[in-house]
Design a protein around this motif. Structure first.
Motif, short mmCIF file in Angstrom:
data_model
loop_
_atom_site.label_atom_id
_atom_site.label_comp_id
_atom_site.label_asym_id
_atom_site.label_seq_id
_atom_site.Cartn_x
_atom_site.Cartn_y
_atom_site.Cartn_z
N THR A 138 75.92 -15.72 37.10
CA THR A 138 74.66 -15.55 37.83
C THR A 138 74.99 -15.39 39.30
O THR A 138 75.92 -15.99 39.83
CB THR A 138 73.72 -16.75 37.63
OG1 THR A 138 74.36 -17.93 38.10
CG2 THR A 138 73.35 -16.91 36.18
N CYS A 178 77.91 -18.09 40.18
CA CYS A 178 78.18 -19.18 39.23
C CYS A 178 78.73 -18.58 37.95
O CYS A 178 78.12 -17.70 37.35
CB CYS A 178 76.90 -19.95 38.91
SG CYS A 178 76.16 -20.73 40.33
N LYS A 179 79.92 -19.06 37.54
CA LYS A 179 80.56 -18.57 36.32
C LYS A 179 81.31 -19.73 35.69
O LYS A 179 82.12 -20.38 36.36
CB LYS A 179 81.51 -17.42 36.65
CG LYS A 179 82.11 -16.77 35.44
CD LYS A 179 82.95 -15.57 35.84
CE LYS A 179 83.51 -14.89 34.63
NZ LYS A 179 84.34 -13.75 35.00
N ASN A 180 81.03 -19.99 34.43
CA ASN A 180 81.67 -21.09 33.70
C ASN A 180 81.49 -22.44 34.38
O ASN A 180 82.40 -23.26 34.42
CB ASN A 180 83.17 -20.82 33.50
CG ASN A 180 83.42 -19.63 32.61
OD1 ASN A 180 82.61 -19.29 31.77
ND2 ASN A 180 84.54 -18.97 32.82
N GLY A 181 80.33 -22.65 34.99
CA GLY A 181 80.03 -23.92 35.64
C GLY A 181 80.65 -24.10 37.02
O GLY A 181 80.49 -25.13 37.64
N LYS A 182 81.36 -23.09 37.51
CA LYS A 182 81.98 -23.16 38.83
C LYS A 182 81.19 -22.30 39.80
O LYS A 182 80.77 -21.20 39.47
CB LYS A 182 83.42 -22.69 38.77
CG LYS A 182 84.30 -23.56 37.90
CD LYS A 182 85.71 -23.05 37.89
CE LYS A 182 86.57 -23.92 36.98
NZ LYS A 182 87.95 -23.43 36.91
N LYS A 183 80.99 -22.81 41.01
CA LYS A 183 80.24 -22.09 42.05
C LYS A 183 81.18 -21.62 43.13
O LYS A 183 82.11 -22.32 43.52
CB LYS A 183 79.18 -23.00 42.66
CG LYS A 183 78.13 -23.44 41.68
CD LYS A 183 77.18 -24.40 42.33
CE LYS A 183 76.26 -24.98 41.28
NZ LYS A 183 75.47 -26.09 41.79
N ARG A 188 75.82 -16.80 46.19
CA ARG A 188 76.36 -17.85 45.32
C ARG A 188 76.62 -17.23 43.96
O ARG A 188 75.72 -16.71 43.31
CB ARG A 188 75.39 -19.01 45.20
CG ARG A 188 75.95 -20.14 44.34
CD ARG A 188 75.03 -21.29 44.28
NE ARG A 188 73.82 -20.88 43.56
CZ ARG A 188 72.73 -21.63 43.48
NH1 ARG A 188 72.66 -22.77 44.08
NH2 ARG A 188 71.70 -21.20 42.78
#
Length: 56
Positions: free
Chosen positions: A4, A27-32, A25
């Motif tokens: 996202t 966000c991919k695999n819970g990492k920002k 921002r």
């Protein structure tokens, strides 16, 4: 793997002249991860007008 992407006003980082930078921002695999757009806004408004946006 879905990512996202949001554009946000980075309010925790206020520059000397009182402006806040706009950041992307991701966000991919819970990492920002934040990346600067090189654009700043005056004040802490949610939606800046064209007159309130300046380039770095």
């Amino acid at each position: 793997m879905e990512a996202t992407v949001n554009v946000t006003c980075y309010k925790s980082k206020v520059l000397k002249n009182g402006e806040s930078p706009l950041m992307v921002r991701i966000c991919k695999n819970g990492k920002k991860k934040y990346k600067s757009l090189g654009i700043c806004t005056l004040g802490l408004q949610e939606e800046p007008t064209q007159a309130q946006v300046s380039k770095l």
